[in-house]
Design an enzyme around this catalytic site. Structure first.
Site, PDB file in Angstrom:
ATOM      1  N   CYS A 245      71.560  71.684  48.639  1.00 19.36           N
ATOM      2  CA  CYS A 245      72.899  72.261  48.807  1.00 19.36           C
ATOM      3  C   CYS A 245      72.904  73.632  48.146  1.00 19.36           C
ATOM      4  CB  CYS A 245      73.956  71.335  48.194  1.00 19.36           C
ATOM      5  SG  CYS A 245      74.260  71.636  46.441  1.00 19.36           S
TER       6      CYS A 245
ATOM      7  N   LYS B  69      74.186  78.704  30.342  1.00 22.29           N
ATOM      8  CA  LYS B  69      72.741  78.473  30.238  1.00 22.29           C
ATOM      9  C   LYS B  69      72.025  79.641  29.580  1.00 22.29           C
ATOM     10  CE  LYS B  69      72.674  75.470  34.260  1.00 22.29           C
ATOM     11  NZ  LYS B  69      72.202  75.306  35.654  1.00 22.29           N
TER      12      LYS B  69
ATOM     13  N   CYS C 151      69.902  74.497  42.436  1.00 24.41           N
ATOM     14  CA  CYS C 151      69.258  73.921  41.252  1.00 24.41           C
ATOM     15  C   CYS C 151      67.786  74.249  41.121  1.00 24.41           C
ATOM     16  CB  CYS C 151      69.454  72.411  41.252  1.00 24.41           C
ATOM     17  SG  CYS C 151      71.191  71.956  41.130  1.00 24.41           S
TER      18      CYS C 151
ATOM     19  N   CYS D 235      71.618  62.610  44.055  1.00 22.31           N
ATOM     20  CA  CYS D 235      72.577  63.700  43.852  1.00 22.31           C
ATOM     21  C   CYS D 235      73.796  63.545  44.751  1.00 22.31           C
ATOM     22  CB  CYS D 235      71.934  65.039  44.115  1.00 22.31           C
ATOM     23  SG  CYS D 235      73.132  66.364  43.926  1.00 22.31           S
TER      24      CYS D 235
ATOM     25  N   LYS E 245      79.687  75.490  32.797  1.00 20.95           N
ATOM     26  CA  LYS E 245      78.378  75.381  32.130  1.00 20.95           C
ATOM     27  C   LYS E 245      77.891  76.762  31.676  1.00 20.95           C
ATOM     28  CE  LYS E 245      76.531  73.596  35.853  1.00 20.95           C
ATOM     29  NZ  LYS E 245      75.684  73.191  37.016  1.00 20.95           N
TER      30      LYS E 245
ATOM     31  N   ARG F  31      73.833  74.730  27.584  1.00 22.16           N
ATOM     32  CA  ARG F  31      72.899  73.672  27.987  1.00 22.16           C
ATOM     33  C   ARG F  31      71.571  73.816  27.255  1.00 22.16           C
ATOM     34  NH1 ARG F  31      74.081  71.633  33.125  1.00 22.16           N
ATOM     35  NH2 ARG F  31      76.341  71.512  33.447  1.00 22.16           N
TER      36      ARG F  31
ATOM     37  N   ARG G 128      70.050  63.200  31.202  1.00 23.97           N
ATOM     38  CA  ARG G 128      69.279  64.436  31.048  1.00 23.97           C
ATOM     39  C   ARG G 128      69.069  64.688  29.567  1.00 23.97           C
ATOM     40  NH1 ARG G 128      72.001  69.347  33.970  1.00 23.97           N
ATOM     41  NH2 ARG G 128      71.323  68.191  35.834  1.00 23.97           N
TER      42      ARG G 128
ATOM     43  N   CYS H   5      64.731  70.704  44.457  1.00 24.48           N
ATOM     44  CA  CYS H   5      65.682  69.990  43.612  1.00 24.48           C
ATOM     45  C   CYS H   5      65.658  68.509  43.956  1.00 24.48           C
ATOM     46  CB  CYS H   5      67.082  70.542  43.817  1.00 24.48           C
ATOM     47  SG  CYS H   5      67.776  70.039  45.400  1.00 24.48           S
TER      48      CYS H   5
HETATM   49  C1  SRM Z   1      67.706  68.198  37.849  1.00 21.95           C
HETATM   50  C2  SRM Z   1      68.109  69.605  38.350  1.00 21.95           C
HETATM   51  C3  SRM Z   1      67.326  70.039  39.565  1.00 21.95           C
HETATM   52  C4  SRM Z   1      65.856  69.715  39.493  1.00 21.95           C
HETATM   53  O1  SRM Z   1      65.355  69.300  40.547  1.00 21.95           O
HETATM   54  O2  SRM Z   1      65.228  69.898  38.457  1.00 21.95           O
HETATM   55  C5  SRM Z   1      69.571  69.702  38.686  1.00 21.95           C
HETATM   56  C6  SRM Z   1      70.269  68.683  39.268  1.00 21.95           C
HETATM   57  C7  SRM Z   1      71.614  68.701  39.502  1.00 21.95           C
HETATM   58  N1  SRM Z   1      72.436  69.736  39.337  1.00 21.95           N
HETATM   59 FE1  SRM Z   1      71.835  71.603  38.971  1.00 21.95          FE
HETATM   60  N2  SRM Z   1      70.104  70.908  38.386  1.00 21.95           N
HETATM   61  C8  SRM Z   1      69.151  71.610  37.738  1.00 21.95           C
HETATM   62  C9  SRM Z   1      69.122  72.941  37.500  1.00 21.95           C
HETATM   63  C10 SRM Z   1      70.056  73.821  37.999  1.00 21.95           C
HETATM   64  C11 SRM Z   1      69.861  75.235  38.099  1.00 21.95           C
HETATM   65  C12 SRM Z   1      68.593  76.000  37.743  1.00 21.95           C
HETATM   66  C13 SRM Z   1      68.661  76.566  36.379  1.00 21.95           C
HETATM   67  O3  SRM Z   1      69.658  76.369  35.665  1.00 21.95           O
HETATM   68  O4  SRM Z   1      67.687  77.246  36.043  1.00 21.95           O
HETATM   69  C14 SRM Z   1      71.000  75.747  38.709  1.00 21.95           C
HETATM   70  C15 SRM Z   1      71.224  77.193  39.131  1.00 21.95           C
HETATM   71  C16 SRM Z   1      71.543  78.095  38.011  1.00 21.95           C
HETATM   72  C17 SRM Z   1      73.010  78.083  37.749  1.00 21.95           C
HETATM   73  O5  SRM Z   1      73.435  77.280  36.941  1.00 21.95           O
HETATM   74  O6  SRM Z   1      73.721  78.879  38.395  1.00 21.95           O
HETATM   75  C18 SRM Z   1      71.867  74.623  38.906  1.00 21.95           C
HETATM   76  C19 SRM Z   1      73.105  74.703  39.478  1.00 21.95           C
HETATM   77  C20 SRM Z   1      73.936  73.614  39.675  1.00 21.95           C
HETATM   78  C21 SRM Z   1      75.290  73.708  40.148  1.00 21.95           C
HETATM   79  C22 SRM Z   1      76.016  74.998  40.541  1.00 21.95           C
HETATM   80  C23 SRM Z   1      76.563  75.649  39.323  1.00 21.95           C
HETATM   81  C24 SRM Z   1      77.415  76.837  39.724  1.00 21.95           C
HETATM   82  O7  SRM Z   1      77.716  77.627  38.857  1.00 21.95           O
HETATM   83  O8  SRM Z   1      77.789  76.938  40.898  1.00 21.95           O
HETATM   84  C25 SRM Z   1      75.781  72.392  40.190  1.00 21.95           C
HETATM   85  C26 SRM Z   1      77.172  71.940  40.655  1.00 21.95           C
HETATM   86  C27 SRM Z   1      78.235  72.205  39.637  1.00 21.95           C
HETATM   87  O9  SRM Z   1      77.915  72.501  38.482  1.00 21.95           O
HETATM   88  O10 SRM Z   1      79.396  72.112  40.033  1.00 21.95           O
HETATM   89  C28 SRM Z   1      74.720  71.549  39.731  1.00 21.95           C
HETATM   90  C29 SRM Z   1      74.780  70.138  39.631  1.00 21.95           C
HETATM   91  C30 SRM Z   1      73.709  69.329  39.550  1.00 21.95           C
HETATM   92  C31 SRM Z   1      73.789  67.826  39.651  1.00 21.95           C
HETATM   93  C32 SRM Z   1      74.116  67.290  38.279  1.00 21.95           C
HETATM   94  C33 SRM Z   1      74.724  67.295  40.742  1.00 21.95           C
HETATM   95  C34 SRM Z   1      76.136  66.939  40.289  1.00 21.95           C
HETATM   96  O11 SRM Z   1      76.786  67.810  39.684  1.00 21.95           O
HETATM   97  O12 SRM Z   1      76.559  65.822  40.573  1.00 21.95           O
HETATM   98  C35 SRM Z   1      72.350  67.504  40.054  1.00 21.95           C
HETATM   99  C36 SRM Z   1      71.831  66.124  39.654  1.00 21.95           C
HETATM  100  C37 SRM Z   1      70.871  65.636  40.721  1.00 21.95           C
HETATM  101  C38 SRM Z   1      70.154  64.422  40.313  1.00 21.95           C
HETATM  102  O13 SRM Z   1      70.329  63.364  40.967  1.00 21.95           O
HETATM  103  O14 SRM Z   1      69.387  64.499  39.345  1.00 21.95           O
HETATM  104  N3  SRM Z   1      73.624  72.316  39.424  1.00 21.95           N
HETATM  105  N4  SRM Z   1      71.261  73.456  38.463  1.00 21.95           N
HETATM  106  C39 SRM Z   1      68.005  70.705  37.309  1.00 21.95           C
HETATM  107  C40 SRM Z   1      68.257  70.187  35.910  1.00 21.95           C
HETATM  108  C41 SRM Z   1      68.174  71.327  34.919  1.00 21.95           C
HETATM  109  C42 SRM Z   1      68.344  70.858  33.505  1.00 21.95           C
HETATM  110  O15 SRM Z   1      67.399  70.192  33.023  1.00 21.95           O
HETATM  111  O16 SRM Z   1      69.376  71.139  32.905  1.00 21.95           O
HETATM  112  S1  SF4 Z   2      70.923  71.830  44.523  1.00 22.24           S
HETATM  113 FE1  SF4 Z   2      72.564  70.624  45.267  1.00 22.24          FE
HETATM  114  S2  SF4 Z   2      71.505  68.928  46.135  1.00 22.24           S
HETATM  115 FE2  SF4 Z   2      70.043  69.883  44.899  1.00 22.24          FE
HETATM  116  S3  SF4 Z   2      70.236  68.810  42.996  1.00 22.24           S
HETATM  117 FE3  SF4 Z   2      71.499  70.590  42.838  1.00 22.24          FE
HETATM  118  S4  SF4 Z   2      73.446  69.863  43.396  1.00 22.24           S
HETATM  119 FE4  SF4 Z   2      72.046  68.350  44.131  1.00 22.24          FE
END
Ligand code: SRM
Ligand code: SF4
Ligand SMILES: Cc1cc2nc3c(=O)[nH]c(=O)nc-3n(C[C@H](O)[C@H](O)[C@H](O)COP(=O)(O)OP(=O)(O)OC[C@H]3O[C@@H](n4cnc5c(N)ncnc54)[C@H](O)[C@@H]3O)c2cc1C
Ligand SMILES: Cc1cc2nc3c(=O)[nH]c(=O)nc-3n(C[C@H](O)[C@H](O)[C@H](O)COP(=O)(O)O)c2cc1C
Lengths: 577, 593
Positions: A482, A213, A486, A443, A211, A143, A74, A437
């Site tokens: 899930c 943000k 994201c 993922c 994390k 981030r 990323r 997502c």
């Molecule tokens: C690529 C992306 C989704 C997308 O389709 O664009 C993404 C993809 C993933 N996110 Fe996310 N997140 C992405 C934005 C978000 C957002 C939206 C935002 O930030 O605006 C959220 C919700 C906001 C937040 O943070 O609360 C988000 C909340 C999560 C979470 C839950 C965090 C939490 O506090 O519960 C996880 C899981 C974790 O961190 O344990 C996670 C984890 C992940 C992981 C890395 C899975 C993992 O931990 O193994 C995913 C990788 C999937 C893959 O194969 O690429 N991602 N993730 C986004 C990348 C953003 C970036 O460039 O940095």
């Molecule tokens: S929402 Fe869940 S399934 Fe979708 S990319 Fe984030 S961690 Fe993976």
């Protein structure tokens, strides 16, 4: 360690010699594509995740092969702004080392998928050569900083961008590990005295509990979804200039199915600050979270829970104490929506005769930039980059903007787009306002399909929209595989969150401008049920909406769901359909 | 173990007397034995008169048997010939060209040569030095020498039996006299070779042997009168074993550009034994669809019985010069005959199979005529990928599927597609053992081994490591493996991981050619690690190379030479000498195909 209640990650960070762990050694082990268990956590801070192709998990063992491991990378691109040269470099990397696609994320940057271990270092170096990096794109740090789409759109947007970039740099980890491991930078210190010589003034050896943000919005656009993030700045503008910032804190999406102590939360208003105070305020919010955040339970370690547990007042007081100044009263502002206005658009200051350049926002379905028969999006964008006709901006809605285009370049770009079958037309406004997502197959946390499934579902729902005559109405729909959220599904008027393969929880009632969360409407719905549930609501909305009433607001007024007025009420008064 | 004639158990003596006599005979020299023979002959001649030594029992004629062999066929023929020579009253010594020099030829009076052709008309690797010397001006005149040459080859190759032909011609050119005409054998050489050996040795044998003279008591050796030099495997091409296919898995991951099958064969037969380094022969069957095409092309489409016969027993794919020649003769097609002029053959045969010939020049013929054109279906060899100690009653193979498209046809390798497409778990397959004495683990388990292989070339090393584990061998081991992509083509990856974890495999280096912009092959890894390789070699390491000749072995060989040259302070000749020493000492062994 028995009475040590800290989460495992805390100990890993502590022993990592500032994020080094055994990453360097792991890269040398050629018999496996995997890395050491603890390094799985550490490599995130370097902007990468180890993953495996979940589509083929079943066959590997009997073929005497380990899981099909590869790495997701990323990038850190504050404000999503890239030069044409950088675009070309990124495009090259996609085919040389990754799976041939560029993946625009929901946070104004790119991801690569499918980079194998033996190519990881070279990929990092190629990215570095393009004057970009992946530092802190993941991990328990600040981030990538999102800023209101397109720094070139107006003076205020440029100011938002400048602040965002400054914050991103200011809150960057200072460890030499990244350069040492990936860029063959000279060893900052010998194994023994890591913590001593290579220090993190802001983060220490434990970094943040979770994390963190940061985003910056320029009203009336709330494209960055200000309420979904730990730290947000809302531009207060007078005569086209930013005079100060409303600061928001404590937003977040992630939750865990079945765990009511976890929930998405919309950010609170912390207060108002002047431009010169902005960075200091951000730094203090971060350090208070660093010191107050929950380091025992990662499921409740985000800032949003710190606020819930300690209270907003206490938190504000501590921030002001550390900053050495008081925050002002938030100034009024108004958001219109969270989407990207698609198509051509001229700089807002054009009428003032300042900047007359153009900007084209292209819809990229779920952010996946690749060539398809009939529409060679990747080749087309590359061709435009090679002509040097524009800059590129990744948006928070997984779209891309061809920015800062002269009138002359505009016609050239239109020709190239045409040649590559790239249109600005989208089959429906529902699709134009949709996000999904990544989910499967990369993922590791996905419970159901998302990116690969939503486009088809929308095609089916478009029939329902036609019956209701809503094809041209803006309705925001987002899907995730899930509950981590994201694609920010809990802030979508229609949200799908995967529970099991083919089954989704359906959420309704969020505000179009991103200020109100949705509520659970149906559980474990398969495609048939989804269509059966939504079609009548579309009909009803078409028939009995008030003038200008948004779909999400209608769902609340018509009683399909109760309004969710605060994150801690997200699981309250649910009536399942 | 040398071959001294021992009295067979069925000799007309009491067992204890046989033992007693054998004790004496065991120590005898050829001269002493001839003397004895002469003595008793003289005694008989003396009509029971008082025994007196025959004035001068003339010594039996010496015979030199020389072979050039890569995969062992010529070697075993040569060793068989040595036994036959006894019958003919010849006193034979067998030499591998690897250990022979021209001085030996100069001394020789009678010579039989068994020569195989490899590469594209090249001599077997171990025979190259001798072969080149023989062809050079340094070669001595051989006027007094009587010789006969048997050539082994494969009509599938343009340069059929080239090496045998060249040696035959060269010996004559050097003044030697041809005692028997050369015969060029195809893969089904067994019967032909036995007959030739008997005939040729008969011609070379002293005129007065046989019935006409009594200097030698004829003995029927069929009883197995003496220790065989080589224990011929019980199961052979002629006598294959029916084994059950107990596992059949394509090891390449989905999305791979490769198709490599792990085949496990199960058998109860205790007599079926092999050693790591050996090859297992598979008697395949043709693809019935292809056979059907072929039959229809010659107007025999409806003959089901014929189809089955051809499917099981005849080679319907190899488009050899011989095949074209016979076809042209039979059909009288001048245009087909033209294919033999100039480079017409190579042009036509490239990427084509026999069926193309029959379809291009479609001519009706009878079943007999067709069968007359087809050679027997040869077995295919596969390096055994297991240790019998680790997997009692099993033999594992690693089979690369051969497929290509050409002239609008989907082409398949006969044996690999037989296993990959037309066999399933639980089916039977006919197999035999092809021992390879020149691809063996060091006797001493403490010796380090360096194993180099690409693709299916990794197969024998799985057997090597398993064997060493079973033997508790302590020696270090190092594997160099090459393929296309890490993720999907890392053959036996989990096995290697286990062996490393258990300490059974010390080092591994991998070269995946298509994972990055520049191509990386095993020879590149060898060069990167040359310092350690030089150390290992200095510590007595044995080097092994297995796999594709053109694709890999040549480059690896060149790189090893570079590495040894560097170790010799840049002196290339010294490097070359070192490599030869290693080869002669059996410390550089190749199993290439
Ligand atoms: C690529 C992306 C989704 C997308 O389709 O664009 C993404 C993809 C993933 N996110 Fe996310 N997140 C992405 C934005 C978000 C957002 C939206 C935002 O930030 O605006 C959220 C919700 C906001 C937040 O943070 O609360 C988000 C909340 C999560 C979470 C839950 C965090 C939490 O506090 O519960 C996880 C899981 C974790 O961190 O344990 C996670 C984890 C992940 C992981 C890395 C899975 C993992 O931990 O193994 C995913 C990788 C999937 C893959 O194969 O690429 N991602 N993730 C986004 C990348 C953003 C970036 O460039 O940095
Ligand atoms: S929402 Fe869940 S399934 Fe979708 S990319 Fe984030 S961690 Fe993976
Ligand atoms: C000592 C020894 C050990 C061996 N060990 C192994 C092993 O461990 N694993 C293994 O897989 N093989 C091994 N081989 C090779 C194996 O014996 C067979 O040659 C191989 O499997 C092909 O046999 P087939 O019947 O499938 O193909 P065939 O029917 O024999 O067809 C092969 C022929 O098809 C033609 N051909 C093949 N590919 C193409 C192409 N792309 N374009 C045009 N023409 C083409 C060539 O003329 C080639 O000679 C070994 C060989 C030897 C001599
Ligand atoms: C890789 C390879 C190349 C060969 N090249 C030829 C050739 O050019 N001409 C030929 O007549 N036979 C060729 N053959 C067939 C061998 O000569 C034949 O298998 C012979 O029986 C081998 O005898 P050996 O076991 O003593 O080495 C080749 C066989 C292999 C496996």
């Amino acid at each position: 360690m028995t009475d040590d209640k800290r989460a495992r990650n805390e100990i890993i960070k502590e022993n990592s010699r500032q994020l080094r762990g055994t990453l360097a050694e792991g890269l040398q082990d050629v018999v496996t594509g995997n890395i050491a268990e603890d390094d799985h956590q550490l490599i995130k801070f370097h902007g990468s995740y180890i993953q495996d192709d979940r589509d083929v998990r079943g066959e590997r063992a009997k073929k005497k092969l380990e899981k099909a491991f590869s790495f997701m990378l990323r990038l850190r691109i504050p404000g999503g702004l890239m030069t044409a040269k950088q675009w070309i470099a990124l495009d090259d990397i996609a085919s040389t080392y990754a799976n041939g696609t560029l993946r625009l994320t929901t946070r104004e940057t790119f991801q690569y998928h499918g980079v194998i271990k033996s190519n990881l270092k070279r990929t990092m170096q190629a990215i570095n050569k393009a004057a970009l990096d992946t530092i802190a794109a993941c991990g328990d740090v600040n981030r990538n900083v999102m800023t209101a789409a397109n720094p070139h759109l107006s003076k205020a947007h440029r100011q938002a961008y400048d602040l965002g970039k400054a914050i991103s740099e200011h809150l960057l980890p200072k460890t030499g590990a990244y350069h040492e491991i990936w860029l063959d930078g000279e060893k900052v210190e010998d194994k023994s005295g890591a913590a001593k010589k290579d220090t993190e003034p802001l983060y220490g050896v434990h970094y943040l509990p979770r994390k963190f943000k940061t985003v910056i919005a320029v009203p009336p656009d709330n494209d960055v979804d200000i309420y979904a993030h730990d730290l947000g700045y809302i531009a207060i503008i007078e005569k086209g200039e930013v005079v100060g910032w409303n600061v928001t804190i404590g937003g977040g999406m992630g939750m865990t199915h079945g765990d009511l102590t976890t929930y998405p939360r919309t950010a609170d208003m912390l207060g108002y600050c002047t431009p010169d105070q902005a960075i200091k305020v951000g730094e203090c919010v971060l350090t208070v979270q660093r010191d107050w955040g929950n380091r025992e339970n990662r499921a409740r370690a985000r800032l949003k829970y710190t606020i819930e547990d300690r209270g907003l007042e206490a938190f504000r007081a501590e921030v002001e104490r550390r900053a050495g100044f008081k925050l002002g009263k938030p100034k009024p502002f108004k958001f219109s929506g969270t989407g990207d206005p698609l198509g051509w658009r001229q700089s807002l200051d054009a009428k003032k005769g300042e900047d007359k350049n153009w900007h084209l926002t292209l819809f990229v379905e779920n952010g996946r930039i690749k060539d398809r028969p009939g529409m060679t999006l990747r080749k087309g964008l590359r061709a435009i980059a090679e002509e040097g006709l524009c800059e590129f901006v990744a948006t928070s809605n997984q779209n891309v903007i061809l920015a800062n285009v002269t009138a002359k370049a505009k016609t050239k770009i239109e020709a190239i787009l045409k040649a590559h079958g790239i249109t600005t037309e989208v089959s429906s406004r529902l699709r134009a306002n949709s996000m999904a997502c990544v989910a499967l197959p990369t993922c590791g946390l996905a419970l159901a399909e998302s990116e690969r499934y939503l486009p088809g579902l929308i095609t089916r729902l478009e029939d329902s929209l036609d019956k209701a005559g809503l094809r041209d109405d803006d309705i925001v729909m987002r899907m995730t595989g899930c509950p981590n959220g994201c694609a920010r599904p809990y802030l979508a008027e229609i949200g799908f969150v995967g529970r099991n393969p083919g089954l989704y929880n359906l959420y309704l009632g969020a505000a179009f401008d991103g200020s109100r969360l949705s509520k659970l409407y149906a559980q474990d719905a398969g495609e048939e049920k989804i269509v059966a549930l939504l079609e009548p609501i579309f009909m009803a909305y078409a028939k009995s909406r008030k003038a200008g009433e948004r779909f999400g607001d209608f769902c609340v007024r018509a009683g399909y769901v109760k309004a969710t007025l605060a994150g801690n009420q997200f699981h309250a008064d649910i009536k399942l359909a | 173990m040398t071959s001294i004639p021992m009295l067979p158990k069925n000799a007309p003596f009491a067992p204890e007397d046989i033992d007693a006599l054998n004790k004496v005979v065991a120590k005898t020299t050829p001269l002493q034995r001839s003397w004895l023979a002469g003595f008793f002959a003289g005694f008989e001649a003396a009509q029971g008169g008082a025994a007196q030594p025959a004035a001068a029992a003339k010594p039996r004629l010496p015979l030199t048997i020389l072979y050039a062999s890569e995969s062992g066929n010529c070697e075993s023929l040569a060793l068989k010939a040595k036994k036959v020579a006894q019958k003919h009253g010849l006193d034979a010594k067998v030499y591998d060209m690897a250990d022979a020099d021209l001085a030996l030829l100069a001394k020789a009076k009678n010579l039989v040569v068994y020569a195989a052709t490899w590469g594209e008309g090249d001599p077997p690797s171990r025979a190259i030095d001798f072969y080149n010397a023989l062809m050079s001006d340094a070669a001595p005149r051989l006027d007094g020498l009587r010789f006969a040459v048997l050539a082994l080859g494969d009509t599938a190759y343009a340069q059929f039996c080239e090496v045998g032909k060249k040696i035959d011609a060269r010996l004559e050119a050097l003044g030697a006299t041809r005692a028997a005409d050369r015969v060029d054998c195809d893969l089904d050489f067994a019967k032909q070779a036995t007959a030739w050996t008997d005939g040729a040795l008969g011609k070379l044998a002293p005129a007065d042997t046989g019935a006409s003279s009594a200097t030698v008591v004829h003995v029927d050796f069929k009883g197995g009168g003496y220790q065989a030099d080589d224990d011929e495997p019980q199961f052979s091409v002629e006598n294959p074993l029916e084994a059950e296919i107990s596992a059949l898995v394509n090891l390449n991951g989905t999305g791979s550009t490769r198709e490599t099958w792990h085949v496990e064969l199960a058998f109860q037969e205790p007599g079926f034994t092999y050693l790591p380094g050996d090859a297992i022969g598979v008697m395949p069957e043709n693809d019935p669809e292809l056979v059907d095409q072929l039959l229809r092309a010659v107007g025999l489409g409806s003959d089901a019985a014929l189809l089955l016969k051809v499917q099981k027993g005849y080679d319907v794919t190899t488009l050899s010069k011989a095949a074209i020649e016979n076809f042209a003769k039979l059909t009288g097609r001048a245009d087909a005959k033209k294919l033999l002029d100039g480079d017409a053959y190579t042009k036509f045969a490239a990427d084509r199979q026999l069926v193309d010939l029959f379809e291009t020049y479609s001519e009706k013929m009878t079943a007999e005529q067709l069968l007359g054109l087809l050679r027997p279906l040869p077995g295919r060899l596969y390096s055994v990928a297991s240790s019998l100690k680790a997997h009692p009653g099993e033999a594992h193979l690693l089979v690369g599927a051969v497929r290509w498209d050409s002239y609008g046809k989907k082409r398949k390798g006969v044996a690999s597609s037989y296993l990959a497409d037309r066999r399933k778990m639980g089916d039977m397959a006919r197999i035999y053992v092809k021992p390879n004495r020149h691809f063996r683990l060091p006797e001493d388990g403490n010796k380090p081994i360096i194993m180099i292989g690409a693709g299916t070339g990794v197969a024998p090393y799985r057997g090597f490591i398993e064997e060493r584990v079973e033997l508790g061998a302590k020696g270090k081991s190092w594997l160099f493996f090459g393929e296309r992509n890490f993720t999907n083509d890392f053959l036996y990856q989990l096995d290697w991981q286990d062996h490393i974890a258990a300490g059974a495999l010390t080092n591994i280096d991998v070269a995946f050619s298509r994972d990055q912009p520049e191509k990386i092959y095993v020879q590149h890894r060898l060069w990167e690690r040359r310092a350690d390789i030089q150390k290992w070699v200095a510590d007595g390491a044995h080097l092994y190379v297995c796999g594709d000749e053109k694709g890999m072995a040549k480059d690896v060989d060149a790189t090893l030479l570079k590495i040894l040259t560097e170790a010799a302070k840049g002196d290339e000749d010294a490097g070359r000498v070192k490599l030869k020493e290693l080869t002669k000492a059996g410390r550089y062994q190749r199993d290439v195909y």
